[in-house]
Design an enzyme around this catalytic site. Sequence first.
Site, mmCIF file in Angstrom:
data_model
loop_
_atom_site.group_PDB
_atom_site.id
_atom_site.type_symbol
_atom_site.label_atom_id
_atom_site.label_comp_id
_atom_site.label_asym_id
_atom_site.label_seq_id
_atom_site.Cartn_x
_atom_site.Cartn_y
_atom_site.Cartn_z
ATOM 1 N N SER A 102 0.825 -1.206 0.000
ATOM 2 C CA SER A 102 0.000 0.000 0.000
ATOM 3 C C SER A 102 0.864 1.264 0.000
ATOM 4 C CB SER A 102 -0.902 -0.006 1.227
ATOM 5 O OG SER A 102 -0.093 -0.035 2.379
ATOM 6 N N THR A 103 0.276 2.343 -0.452
ATOM 7 C CA THR A 103 0.996 3.617 -0.494
ATOM 8 C C THR A 103 1.330 4.092 0.921
ATOM 9 O OG1 THR A 103 0.084 4.180 -2.639
ATOM 10 C CG2 THR A 103 0.803 6.021 -1.277
ATOM 11 N N GLU A 113 6.497 -0.320 -5.276
ATOM 12 C CA GLU A 113 5.373 -0.587 -6.188
ATOM 13 C C GLU A 113 4.128 -0.495 -5.329
ATOM 14 O OE1 GLU A 113 5.834 -0.906 -9.265
ATOM 15 O OE2 GLU A 113 7.866 -1.655 -9.541
ATOM 16 N N CYS A 168 -3.414 -4.297 -7.990
ATOM 17 C CA CYS A 168 -2.934 -2.915 -7.865
ATOM 18 C C CYS A 168 -3.292 -2.088 -9.095
ATOM 19 C CB CYS A 168 -1.431 -2.904 -7.639
ATOM 20 S SG CYS A 168 -0.568 -3.907 -8.843
HETATM 21 P P1 TAP Z 1 0.345 -3.516 2.851
HETATM 22 O O1 TAP Z 1 -0.488 -3.478 4.045
HETATM 23 O O2 TAP Z 1 1.140 -2.326 2.508
HETATM 24 O O3 TAP Z 1 1.289 -4.779 3.018
HETATM 25 C C1 TAP Z 1 2.255 -5.148 2.091
HETATM 26 C C2 TAP Z 1 3.353 -5.876 2.809
HETATM 27 O O4 TAP Z 1 4.004 -4.990 3.716
HETATM 28 C C3 TAP Z 1 2.864 -7.040 3.655
HETATM 29 O O5 TAP Z 1 3.833 -8.051 3.615
HETATM 30 C C4 TAP Z 1 2.790 -6.409 5.025
HETATM 31 O O6 TAP Z 1 2.845 -7.344 6.051
HETATM 32 C C5 TAP Z 1 3.999 -5.532 5.029
HETATM 33 N N1 TAP Z 1 3.978 -4.441 5.980
HETATM 34 C C6 TAP Z 1 2.927 -3.925 6.674
HETATM 35 N N2 TAP Z 1 3.357 -2.900 7.455
HETATM 36 C C7 TAP Z 1 4.681 -2.769 7.245
HETATM 37 C C8 TAP Z 1 5.684 -1.884 7.746
HETATM 38 N N3 TAP Z 1 5.396 -0.937 8.624
HETATM 39 N N4 TAP Z 1 6.945 -2.022 7.318
HETATM 40 C C9 TAP Z 1 7.254 -2.973 6.408
HETATM 41 N N5 TAP Z 1 6.367 -3.835 5.919
HETATM 42 C C10 TAP Z 1 5.087 -3.732 6.318
HETATM 43 O O7 TAP Z 1 -0.457 -3.850 1.541
HETATM 44 P P2 TAP Z 1 -1.474 -5.015 1.343
HETATM 45 O O8 TAP Z 1 -2.741 -4.608 1.981
HETATM 46 O O9 TAP Z 1 -0.894 -6.305 1.711
HETATM 47 O O10 TAP Z 1 -1.579 -5.004 -0.252
HETATM 48 C C11 TAP Z 1 -2.444 -4.222 -0.902
HETATM 49 C C12 TAP Z 1 -1.746 -2.993 -1.484
HETATM 50 O O11 TAP Z 1 -0.649 -3.369 -2.299
HETATM 51 C C13 TAP Z 1 -2.660 -2.242 -2.391
HETATM 52 O O12 TAP Z 1 -2.555 -0.866 -2.135
HETATM 53 C C14 TAP Z 1 -2.128 -2.542 -3.781
HETATM 54 O O13 TAP Z 1 -2.425 -1.601 -4.745
HETATM 55 C C15 TAP Z 1 -0.693 -2.708 -3.535
HETATM 56 N N6 TAP Z 1 -0.076 -3.543 -4.567
HETATM 57 C C16 TAP Z 1 0.712 -2.935 -5.479
HETATM 58 C C17 TAP Z 1 1.276 -3.671 -6.486
HETATM 59 C C18 TAP Z 1 2.138 -2.965 -7.477
HETATM 60 S S1 TAP Z 1 3.070 -3.847 -8.422
HETATM 61 N N7 TAP Z 1 2.165 -1.673 -7.586
HETATM 62 C C19 TAP Z 1 1.072 -5.043 -6.568
HETATM 63 C C20 TAP Z 1 0.259 -5.635 -5.631
HETATM 64 C C21 TAP Z 1 -0.306 -4.866 -4.617
HETATM 65 P P3 TAP Z 1 1.475 -8.054 6.553
HETATM 66 O O14 TAP Z 1 0.792 -8.598 5.385
HETATM 67 O O15 TAP Z 1 1.949 -9.110 7.401
HETATM 68 O O16 TAP Z 1 0.696 -6.987 7.211
#
Ligand code: TAP
Length: 808
Positions: free
Chosen positions: A247-248, A268, A302
């Site tokens: 996430s952003t 990303e 995403c």
């Molecule tokens: P996040 O909550 O950002 O989680 C992504 C990863 O980061 C997970 O492994 C998460 O762990 C970890 N994380 C959480 N807090 C963190 C911190 N403070 N420091 C370091 N790592 C941390 O995103 P999500 O909800 O899993 O995924 C959805 C988001 O990803 C959406 O916004 C989507 O658009 C984006 N996304 C982007 C792309 C590209 S290529 N641009 C591709 C796929 C997804 P936990 O899961 O254990 O919380």
Amino acid sequence: MSTNVAEIFETMEYGPAPESEKTALEWLEGHQKTIGHFINGKWVVPAKSKWFDSVNPATGQKLAKIACGTKADVDSAVKAATAALKKWQALDNHARAKYLYALARLIQKNARLLAVLETLDNGKPIRETRDLDVNLAARHFYHHAGWAQILDTAFPGYEAHGVVGQVIPWNFPFLMMAWKIAPALAAGNTVVLKPAEFTPLTAALFAELCVEAGLPAGVVNIVQGDGSTGAEITKHPGIAKIAFTGSTDVGRLIRETTAGSGKALTLELGGKSPTIVFENADLDSAVEGVVDGIWLNQGEVCCAGSRLLLQEGIADKMIKKLKRRMKNLRVGSPLDKAIDMGALASDEQYKKIDKLVKIGVKEGAELVQPGKADCPTQGCFYPPTMLLNVQPADTVAEVEIFGPVVSVMTFRTPEEAVQLANNSRYGLAASIWSENINLALDLAPRLKAGVVWINSTNMFDAACGFGGYRESGFGREGGREGMYAYLKPAYLSDLPKYKNAENKLSAAAHAKHVEGIDSIDRTAKLYIGGKQARPDGAYSLSILNARGKLAGQVGEGNRKDIRNAVEAAKKAEGWGKAAHHLRAQILYYIAENLSARAEEFKKRLVDLTGVTPAQAKKEVDESIRRLFTYGAWADKYDGDVHYPPARMVAVAMKEPVGTLGIVCPDENPLLSFVSLFAPAMAAGSRSVIIPSEKYPLIATDLYQVFDTSDVPAGVINIVTGRRAELTKTLAEHDDVDAVWYFGSDTTGSLLVEKASIGNLKRTWVNNGLKRDWFDRTQAEGEEYLRHATEIKNVWIPYGEGEGGGKAY
Ligand code: TAP
């Protein structure tokens, strides 16, 4: 259920076609339903005995107990990765290529198990894991086996970062892991990767494949865990580069954590991508495009086409067609090969989506869910959803919902479509539907998005870079540009550090704050929008020469001046569209006019910096030569055409980054200034430049050179003054797209990276390292052009009828 053939033809109903989960469950049993960390080639239990459960979101069934990594686990993974680095890098390229090739083969051999395990863990349809996720992951390893093989010839002068920390999300767990690990290993890095908490299983299976491939221990380490584990990775001092997808919000946190650490970073992040449908589109194809764009993977994508922009003339017709199609979309057991949408990844995700949809309705949107009645009520299932009558400022038009919800808006003209499409803080992808290829190709470069699909959507390939503009992050995954994200110029390792004393000398001894401005003649003003401008504060700085005597005065710029300069740069956007020949021409003119005044600049350098006349001549000559270099590059730094395995070409366009903030060092003030603005100009970007604080008169002497060289107003803007103060304003400014920091202040890089968090602008900083501006390896070439450029992949289909479209 229909019983006779005639009725079946009528309703098109068909029975379930479930994929067996047996092998995947046996695999879990084989691990006693307990997954530890994979560190140094072995399974280890978490140091603090912390565990969590992985659950099948479609059934609520517990799949396994998963280790939750703490600092101690991350420490031992980084230790293993560091120890493995030497051996991994000592291998020759061919040996590394063979490991990557072996991993690709093993992924294919285990494709079914991987697909089922992924579906159980994530809830996404087996049809997608089987046909898309796993195949693409294998393709990534094949492609990157190739990069490993030709690394030295493809990337001469580059080397691996070292230990890379990677954190990935849950929506394409296996694919995202492949996107991260394959290029990292191909470039010669070792890896510590954390999968998402919701989807830990396929990464664990991949660890087994690494053992089977005989990958040296410690090259790939998987630390399972939650956000806190991810945070431990991103702040670990033993890690040289962080690659994050998610996430952003978390991306911002990571930018903050890594600021000033010298770690390389690629992000990303999220998106709110538009699907634009014109009146002359093939509407039936466009309907399928929308289905694929927003309902693939339950919309947890995403780059999902979550904003549907319809040209007014076909809006009603298209909505009618969509409603009919939505009714036929099947939501159900993800293991059923005949369903279109599976379960959301978690209950938490369900609640988040539902809340946003309710907000949308409250703000006036009309809710359309034709398939709701057939949507399972047990498990995290959400029906395909369309929101009509959405206004551009509504929450559901702005916020990433990350679910199967599309917000529909209308437009009249192509111009309006571009405006609406770009009316977002994100810039990941866009899809254009029109049978008029001229129109589509005219629009593609105008959309702020890293990927544009024409008459198609959600096309991916390992050879084509993927990644965003704006708050969708920076860096690309896939292709050559994706490889650069895992490499750094080898010369960096040999650069000396700036000494604190060099910086202090600059501010204290050479520039003195003066109340008011001296006679107009004696005070060099700022250069904004092609004109000399008085500083807003009406203060000036006295600049001393090498003998400590007054050499002249320059305007002391402030925040307002930076804002004015950024505005002027923004207005000069046309420079990015100017013919590349014109860019070349103007750079040559600057060189020619500088050459005509070479003697004057030489004298100025001698007076200001105290160099000998011979050294000054060398600096002027090299500056002219450098301008020629970028004049040469201006019409040669072209894009690429990729041929992904589909009946499409992907045109990788090199676009200007936009408005670049450039902070110059004190040493070699003419050459360093030229070395920084010229590549930006060649790439079509506009600059706001803070010249050397100690020797700003060199930059102000160039005003006339620019004026006589036909530099369009706003392409180069110069604000003299206190570097640290001006840098902060520049790096915080939301209309600045990237900042290059080469100032001599040792803390400047930290300041810039921290200040960039607001709009997540790209940064390129010197990390307190001093380069030799005469050394052409360090100070000129494609590295500079790359930092002034965004790569946009435009996917264009060809051929008609059968055989067109997807190859996966
Ligand atoms: P996040 O909550 O950002 O989680 C992504 C990863 O980061 C997970 O492994 C998460 O762990 C970890 N994380 C959480 N807090 C963190 C911190 N403070 N420091 C370091 N790592 C941390 O995103 P999500 O909800 O899993 O995924 C959805 C988001 O990803 C959406 O916004 C989507 O658009 C984006 N996304 C982007 C792309 C590209 S290529 N641009 C591709 C796929 C997804 P936990 O899961 O254990 O919380």
